[in-house]
Design an enzyme around this catalytic site. Structure first.
Site: not given
Length: 705
Positions: A167-168, A171, A243, A502, A557, A654
């Site tokens: 119910n509401y 309705g 069954d 050098h 050097d 050298s």
């Protein structure tokens, strides 16, 4: 309920009239001319209508009508739903007549009829009486369509809900029990269980109408879907009755159960199935029935449990599972590591870490790895040395040990102060998979050249007059240069050449930076030297005190040539040592000068040498002044030879060195560099004093090392 009120004006109609009231939620109804006396000989019917879904509630606020037995003269008649709710007259609170009092009149539908009737006069004992009539209020009241009306005996204008009624305000609506579907008439229900879904963590599921007989021709599908990581358990309750047939398995009706799409059972008969652990979060129950049968059906309770994974098990004795738990469930994880010296392997991939997570299907998302012993790989090659295994030959795994060593005679291992000899060159394969020494770490040792130790030293007892041809190995440090003509030098280490500045930047020549630098080593014959090949120069370093433009000043050097590549030492190629004290310059100390210079005004093809004594500096200074020479003879030089000897270095020598044997170490030391003189074999020769430049030499060589 909420109530609203609306005033409705009094309506006056002739006898037999009907007064409809527009649909409103509230209002009032009065007799004609109220509150003035109502007219005689009058009848009218007021139709009170409220919106559908509501009922009419009526209450009299004032009531003053002529009283009579059975309300025969003047009266108000109330009816609703084709039924009379009463006939009323008299005054409120008076025992005469039949007044309505404070009674609430209620319709079942949304309409109520109020008929007002008066006769031709209102006299009492010959006296005319005046009555005010009535005032009534009505309101729309919500109709509870779902309430039973059997008590009133009234017929329901609406068909009843077959299963559930809701119910509401204004309705109602119908719904069906699980397994049924609301039909188009919105009131009746028909079995429909083809797609029932359950998502709660636990609950009950049953066949339609359980424990009463289930309907025929069912095709039911009950689906249970819960969160992943949960597993469903099914427990059937008593009674269980589907069954069946004694000889054929479930030919008529059957209950089939699927977990993850796989059939785990088909059931019928009167014996309930065993408790089922589905190991799944998705279960479907399919229930089929034929057109007949009166079996009571089935009911089960389902529950959930977090899914569990099997206990992790290692594949070898070297794998460790950290904080092993007695049980693992969905989203739990474990971490695997290895014992020291081992590493995780997944397939062919090496892992730095491993974590496995329990999945929603009860499996681990990764397979257990293996632990493989760490492999340090092939040890690095040691230049001028090698290594040997002190553990199993060729095994490079955890705890393997090797010993590096240098090629003796020509090289020796560099040592660190304070290190134990037993640890030198010893490397162990560590748990990190690298070869490591306790002192040097990952860095491999260095094999340093052994200086001043010729394999075939010159014979010093022999008296040498005018020079002599050198033998192979007498002066293995000797270098032959061809830059601005022939020159010499000496090998330091395995990639440095000590020479005179050098020879690179000759006096009375323009400075040249692009001169060809040809350097040869390893033989006593020029032709053979050429065959051995030139050694490319990487860098040239000339002492900053050298001045090319000062022809009589050979201060500084000295120069160094860095070879592009290190040379491999051997009996014919060895470096000479550097001096470390002044004793190498004691008066009369004999030294050797070797070179490929001019011999008796001829170019030498073979290495020759002379043996010369260190001379008195003052004698050399006096000798120079006697020659009227202004040449600089500084503390960075020394002289050797004697004016009476026909022995000396000459042009082409050298850059070569004055080599002295150290009697304490039996090593040969380069105490001087052939620098300058006056002619050849005409007195003293002058040499760069190497001792004064040792710091500069070491600094230059260390910068590149």
């Amino acid at each position: 309920m909420w109530l609203l009120y609306l005033l409705v004006p009094a309506l006056f109609c002739r006898a037999g009239g009907s007064i409809p009231i527009p649909q409103k939620l509230f209002g009032e109804v009065t007799s004609p001319l109220f509150p003035k006396p109502y007219p005689n000989n009058f009848e009218t019917t007021t139709v009170i209508t409220v919106p559908t879904g509501y009922r009419v509630k009526l209450v009299f606020q004032q009531f003053d009508l002529e009283p009579s037995e059975g309300c025969f003269y003047d009266y108000v008649k109330i009816s609703a739903d084709k039924k009379s709710l009463g006939r009323f007259c008299g005054q409120l609170g008076s025992p005469l007549g039949n007044p309505p009092g404070k009674k609430e009149f209620m319709s079942q539908g949304n309409k109520m009829l109020l008929t007002f009737h008066t006769d031709f006069s209102n006299e009492e004992n010959g006296t005319i009486m005046f009555y005010k009539g009535f005032l009534a209020y009505y309101q729309a009241v919500d109709l509870d369509e779902c309430a039973s009306r059997s008590k009133s005996g009234e017929e329901d204008p609406q068909p009843q809900c077959q299963h559930l009624c809701h119910n509401y305000v204004g309705g109602y609506f119908c719904s069906c029990r699980p397994g049924y579907e609301l039909q188009k008439d919105r009131h009746s229900c028909q079995a429909e269980c083809s797609s029932e879904l359950y998502t709660e963590a636990s609950g009950y599921i049953s066949s339609l109408e359980y424990p009463r007989s289930y309907p025929p021709d069912l095709r039911c599908n009950y689906s249970i879907r819960v969160e992943r990581g949960l597993t469903l358990h099914l427990k059937f309750l008593e009674p269980f009755d589907i069954d069946d047939h004694q000889q054929v398995h479930c030919p008529y009706d059957q209950l089939q159960i699927y977990a993850n799409g796989k059939n785990i059972g088909e059931f019928c008969g009167k014996q309930r199935p065993p408790d089922l652990d589905t190991s799944s979060n998705a279960v479907d129950l399919l229930f089929f029935t034929d057109e007949s049968g009166d079996s009571r059906g089935w009911k089960l309770r389902y529950t959930t449990e977090i899914i569990k994974c099997p206990q992790p098990k290692t594949l070898d004795e070297f794998t460790i599972i950290q904080n092993l738990q007695p049980q693992y469930q969905f989203r739990d994880y474990f971490i695997a590591t290895c014992k020291q010296g081992y590493q995780l392997i997944e397939g062919k991939q090496v892992l730095h870490s491993f974590t496995a997570v329990c999945q929603d299907d009860g499996t681990w998302h990764r397979a257990m790895p293996r632990c493989k012993i760490k492999d340090c790989g092939q040890p690095r090659n040691l230049p001028n040395g090698d290594f040997r295994y002190t553990t199993t030959m060729g095994v490079n795994t955890y705890k393997a040990r090797i010993q590096y060593y240098c090629h003796e005679t020509y090289y020796k291992m560099q040592t660190r102060a304070g290190s134990r000899e037993s640890e030198q060159g010893v490397y162990t394969c560590t748990a990190q998979g690298i070869w490591k020494n306790e002192q040097k770490g990952e860095k491999i040792p260095r094999c340093l050249p052994v200086c001043g130790k010729p394999v075939n030293p010159v014979e010093q007892r022999q008296r040498i007059i005018g020079g002599q041809k050198a033998k192979m190995g007498n002066f293995p440090w000797q270098v032959f240069t061809n830059i601005h003509g022939r020159g010499g030098g000496a090998l330091l280490g395995d990639r440095w050449i000590l020479t005179a500045a050098h020879t690179l930047y000759p006096k009375e020549h323009e400075a040249q930076s692009n001169a060809s630098l040809d350097v040869f080593l390893g033989h006593t014959n020029v032709e053979e030297l050429m065959k051995l090949g030139n050694h490319p120069i990487r860098r040239v370093s000339v002492h900053p005190d050298y001045r090319q433009d000062e022809s009589y000043n050979f201060e500084g050097d000295i120069a160094l040539l860095e070879l592009e590549n290190s040379v491999t030492l051997g009996p014919n190629l060895l470096p000479i040592c550097l001096p470390d004290n002044e004793t190498f310059y004691d008066l009369g100390l004999m030294g050797y000068v070797s070179g490929f210079g001019v011999m008796e005004e001829k170019i030498a093809h073979d290495l020759r040498f002379v043996r010369l004594p260190v001379a008195n500096p003052q004698a050399c200074e006096n000798w120079l002044r006697g020659k009227n020479r202004m040449d600089v003879f500084s503390q960075n030089m020394f002289c050797a030879g004697h004016p009476s000897l026909k022995q000396d270095a000459c042009q082409g020598d050298s850059g070569g060195v004055f080599a002295v044997r150290d009697p304490n170490t039996d090593r040969w030391v380069a105490t001087g560099i052939v620098s300058w003189g006056i002619g050849c074999s005409r007195g003293y020769g002058f040499y760069t004093k190497v001792l004064n430049y040792v710091d500069w030499i070491k600094k230059e060589m260390e910068e590149e090392d």
